[in-house]
Scaffold this active site. Sequence first.
Site, short mmCIF file in Angstrom:
data_model
loop_
_atom_site.label_atom_id
_atom_site.label_comp_id
_atom_site.label_asym_id
_atom_site.label_seq_id
_atom_site.Cartn_x
_atom_site.Cartn_y
_atom_site.Cartn_z
N ALA A 182 42.67 46.34 48.20
CA ALA A 182 42.82 47.69 48.76
C ALA A 182 41.50 48.32 49.20
O ALA A 182 41.48 49.50 49.55
CB ALA A 182 43.50 48.61 47.75
N GLY A 200 45.48 46.88 53.00
CA GLY A 200 45.62 47.42 51.65
C GLY A 200 45.16 48.86 51.56
O GLY A 200 45.83 49.71 50.95
N LYS A 202 37.75 43.00 44.96
CA LYS A 202 36.50 42.39 44.50
C LYS A 202 35.25 43.15 44.94
O LYS A 202 34.25 43.14 44.23
CB LYS A 202 36.39 40.96 45.04
CG LYS A 202 37.42 40.00 44.50
CD LYS A 202 37.08 38.58 44.90
CE LYS A 202 36.89 38.45 46.41
NZ LYS A 202 36.52 37.06 46.80
N ASP A 210 39.40 40.10 40.85
CA ASP A 210 39.58 38.87 41.62
C ASP A 210 40.91 38.30 41.14
O ASP A 210 41.03 37.92 39.97
CB ASP A 210 38.44 37.90 41.35
CG ASP A 210 38.54 36.61 42.16
OD1 ASP A 210 39.66 36.29 42.63
OD2 ASP A 210 37.52 35.91 42.30
N TYR A 243 47.56 26.66 54.56
CA TYR A 243 47.72 28.12 54.63
C TYR A 243 49.19 28.51 54.60
O TYR A 243 49.58 29.45 53.90
CB TYR A 243 47.07 28.67 55.91
CG TYR A 243 47.36 30.13 56.16
CD1 TYR A 243 46.89 31.10 55.29
CD2 TYR A 243 48.13 30.53 57.25
CE1 TYR A 243 47.16 32.45 55.51
CE2 TYR A 243 48.41 31.87 57.48
CZ TYR A 243 47.92 32.82 56.61
OH TYR A 243 48.20 34.15 56.82
#
Length: 524
Positions: A18, A23, A42, A74, A168
Amino acid sequence: MLPNTGKLAGCTVFITGASRGIGKAIALKAAKDGANIVIAAKTTQRHPKLLGTIYTAAEEIEAAGGKALPCVVDVRDEQQINSAVEKAVERFGGIDILVNNASAISLTNTLETPTKRVDLMMSVNTRGTYLTSKACIPFLKKSKVAHILNLSPPLNLNPMWFKQHCAYTIAKYGMSMCVLGMAEEFRGEIAVNALWPRTAIHTAAMDMLGGAGVESQCRKVDIIADAAYSIFKRPKSFTGNFIIDENILKEEGIKDFDIYAITPGHPLLPDFFLDEHPDAVMEEKESYDPVPEVKEEKLQLQEQPQLQEQPQLQEKPQLQEQPQLQEKPQLQEQPQLQEQPQLQEQPQQQPQLQEQPQLQEKPQLQEQPQQQEKPQPQQQPQQQPQQRPQQRPQPQPQPQPLLQSVLPPKPHFGAVEETFRIVKDSLSDEVVRATQAVYQFELSGEDGGTWFLDLKSKGGKVGHGEPSDRADVVMSMATEDFVKMFSGKLKPTMAFMSGKLKIKGNIALAIKLEKLMTHMNSRL
């Protein structure tokens, strides 16, 4: 944009990732209602390229009317997740909404993706979402407005979304599978849904992926924030949904989506995992999946003598009814073949094979000299004259499309050279004036190399090697994909989104080239 209603006043919203981007946009939207926001991210120090930290985000949230709790998290570290959840409950008394937004991305194919990068995506996307949800669920179950929202796509099993970035896709679909399972597991207690954008969203990640100028093809993060807010307003019974931002906002009465565009009126880049652009998706699918398999099946009928020499194919009356062809496992296992009914009719209506010029557009098929000889189709009418008299016209030669000259049997280099020759013949001073760009093509694979298309010089120039002036756009792709792209079989937008095409430079000028390709397809 969607107005705030105060619905989230006093609610505690736990958001991973965020400190910036989507976020933070969701956090600010909720803060306007007076919500409590837990910023689980983080970044604690300013980054030269990535703006925002958990502390600067907290300041913005407070200024918007909410209460903020910045936590260093994290999502790969379960202890940090649990610690942040404990702090949130201690500070605000509980958790009402969880937004799993943190994500890692690498649009690289299997051989180009280091194990370290695979582990990162799996740990952040799938494992991080699972662990954060697990830590928050005991407190969410106590809330009257409990929601879990994952920023993840619908589970689309179209192979094109796996082919160029398998790791991914698996990692991102792991987030979606959490929605699928947890929505059912906690039905009646917690609403669990996924949200995904219809178009590209302008974030720092998109700037790194798309390069300079990509923002004009994107929407603002506000559209995701509004869509998320619409979901949070709904009851717990609204669960197990894979929601597209534009769709839910249409339900809210939003009609003008230009308000979310970075550049109103500019063409937008479709996001990954959505088959909602039929023409582009079908072109992309044909470029690597159904058409090659169809052609291989036809070539087996023409080239493998054992298939033609089997007496049951010629003598059994069932051949006319074709039960065997319909029952063959390989045809049933290929859904794209079922979507093309002419495949089942071809043994009776062989001329259709000649009516599909695109079969000759595939370089790999033209490298097989048997396709030019085609001795077997000429023998079939003689072997079964009574059963299929309508096949007698089949051996007659058909007019070859212009693409036949673009795609000689060997090598790919010749196809590229011939493509540029036809492109050169299509140029004019008017095209040069309208484009004003120099394009460089870095072609990989068999007979790859560097080519250029100069649409700044008078009359336009094409050639092998680097252009005399610095290129405005550098496009990297396989030689085979280059030929498909210029012949209209592969759209540049879909090539870019699927990882087949990498672009450096001015994206707006790259879009101009796509429009030029559309104009030239009639000649190619």
